[in-house]
Design an enzyme around this catalytic site. Structure first.
Site, mmCIF file in Angstrom:
data_model
loop_
_atom_site.group_PDB
_atom_site.id
_atom_site.type_symbol
_atom_site.label_atom_id
_atom_site.label_comp_id
_atom_site.label_asym_id
_atom_site.label_seq_id
_atom_site.Cartn_x
_atom_site.Cartn_y
_atom_site.Cartn_z
ATOM 1 N N LYS A 54 -28.718 -47.559 5.726
ATOM 2 C CA LYS A 54 -30.021 -48.149 5.391
ATOM 3 C C LYS A 54 -29.972 -49.669 5.561
ATOM 4 O O LYS A 54 -30.884 -50.262 6.140
ATOM 5 C CB LYS A 54 -30.403 -47.804 3.943
ATOM 6 C CG LYS A 54 -30.897 -46.369 3.804
ATOM 7 C CD LYS A 54 -30.998 -45.927 2.351
ATOM 8 C CE LYS A 54 -31.294 -44.427 2.314
ATOM 9 N NZ LYS A 54 -31.204 -43.848 0.974
ATOM 10 N N GLN A 98 -30.329 -45.366 -5.130
ATOM 11 C CA GLN A 98 -29.766 -44.202 -4.430
ATOM 12 C C GLN A 98 -29.490 -43.068 -5.423
ATOM 13 O O GLN A 98 -28.814 -43.268 -6.428
ATOM 14 C CB GLN A 98 -28.473 -44.627 -3.710
ATOM 15 C CG GLN A 98 -27.836 -43.550 -2.879
ATOM 16 C CD GLN A 98 -28.665 -43.146 -1.660
ATOM 17 O OE1 GLN A 98 -29.270 -43.974 -0.996
ATOM 18 N NE2 GLN A 98 -28.698 -41.851 -1.387
ATOM 19 N N ASP A 121 -39.227 -45.268 -2.136
ATOM 20 C CA ASP A 121 -38.801 -43.860 -2.103
ATOM 21 C C ASP A 121 -39.954 -42.935 -2.487
ATOM 22 O O ASP A 121 -39.839 -41.713 -2.358
ATOM 23 C CB ASP A 121 -37.635 -43.648 -3.084
ATOM 24 C CG ASP A 121 -36.348 -43.270 -2.373
ATOM 25 O OD1 ASP A 121 -36.398 -43.062 -1.146
ATOM 26 O OD2 ASP A 121 -35.305 -43.180 -3.058
#
Ligand code: NDP
Length: 295
Positions: A54, A98, A121
């Site tokens: 990422k 994460q 997200d």
């Protein structure tokens, strides 16, 4: 006849290039450099790989990447304090924690602490609720990417029968909402669904997001259907000593029946980070009060 392979690698590269172009434009015209902060707690090897990838792709698109690594035994209050600091930082437009988090940390609580405007997200209840209500929302990247891949085959999904196998907050549920927004007719299947193969055979669009290697067989698929395989399953090493990644769909069988299929790897997985970059750019423009970017 064999199905068309939907090449996630090529489609994701094209999307990343378009993001980079838009990033250059907002930098030039509005002095805005989108910034993505990724928080990794602990040292799960798979998560470390995702986070590195990422960060690399964020920088390659011309955005700023902020990486924060905390020990697995971090106090929840310290993690929440970092999230608050990132919420307040004007150079950060996207925040991603994460998942999964190590034991002892409440992921719901951490996600809820993220400013919904920076929730790239798309997991904050405000974004999930906005998406479910048909409003503009930051949308989880994997389902977002799955729709983009589908639309490379069918520009319009209107009136199509879709089946989504899996109902997680990360994939299945937002995928259902995105398909509804596309005016598809959606069946939602899960572990208690009866006669899944029969339901699947009626679908023009099949989305498998289960986490069970090669569960969807060729004879579950309607001839000509589009099959989007979200699953990523690592099989133990075989005789050659190498482990193998497979999806939730029996790929070789599906290729004989379907109209188009995403491979694993090289399909949906490629789109996830590319769509995260799109979300970061969109979030940055929205926070700055600019019109939505052209990606
Ligand atoms: P979850 O484990 O959160 O959800 C799995 C879903 O599958 C659940 O809704 C479950 O039903 C359903 N399910 C389980 N067994 C069956 C069955 N026998 N028949 C029908 N449905 C079943 O997984 P995720 O949604 O997080 O991930 C799904 C897959 O996608 C995984 O392989 C994961 O690795 C992959 N993934 C890939 C990404 C990518 O970038 N390509 C990103 C995220 C995930 P119930 O709700 O009833 O328990």
């Amino acid at each position: 006849m064999t199905a068309q392979i939907i090449d996630g690698k090529v489609i994701a590269a094209d999307l990343r290039a378009r993001v980079a172009q838009e990033v250059a434009r907002v930098q030039r015209d509005h002095a805005l450099t989108p910034g993505l902060a990724v928080v990794l707690v602990g040292s799960d090897p798979a998560s470390e790989v995702y986070v590195r990838s990422k960060a690399k792709q964020t920088r390659a698109a011309g955005m700023v990447s902020f990486e924060h690594t905390l020990p697995a035994d971090v106090a929840e209050s310290d993690l929440l304090a970092l999230v608050a600091q990132l919420n307040a930082d004007p150079s950060v437009h996207g925040i991603l924690v994460q998942l999964p988090l190590p034991r002892g940390l409440d992921s719901q609580k951490v996600i809820a602490a993220i400013d919904p405007a920076k929730d790239v997200d798309g997991l904050h209840p405000v974004n999930a609720g906005r998406l479910a209500s048909g409003f503009n929302a930051l949308t989880p990247s994997t389902p977002f990417g799955s729709i983009i891949l589908t639309k490379t085959v069918h520009a319009s999904l209107e009136g199509m029968n879709a089946i989504v196998i899996g109902r997680s907050n990360l994939v299945g549920r937002p995928l259902v909402q995105l398909l509804l927004n596309e005016n598809a007719t959606v069946t939602i299947a899960h572990s208690r669904t009866r006669d899944l193969p029969q339901l699947c055979r009626q679908a023009d669009l099949v989305y498998a997001a289960v986490g069970r290697p090669e569960m969807v067989r060729g004879d579950w698929i309607k001839p000509g259907a589009v099959v989007i395989d979200v699953g990523i399953n690592r099989l133990p090493a075989g005789a050659d000593g190498k482990s193998r990644l497979v999806g939730d769909v029996a790929y070789d069988e599906a290729m004989q029946v379907a109209g188009a299929v995403t491979p694993v790897p090289g399909g949906v997985g490629q789109m996830t980070v590319a769509c995260l970059l799109v979300n970061t750019l969109r979030a940055a423009c929205a926070i700055k009060g600019l019109p939505a970017p052209a990606v």
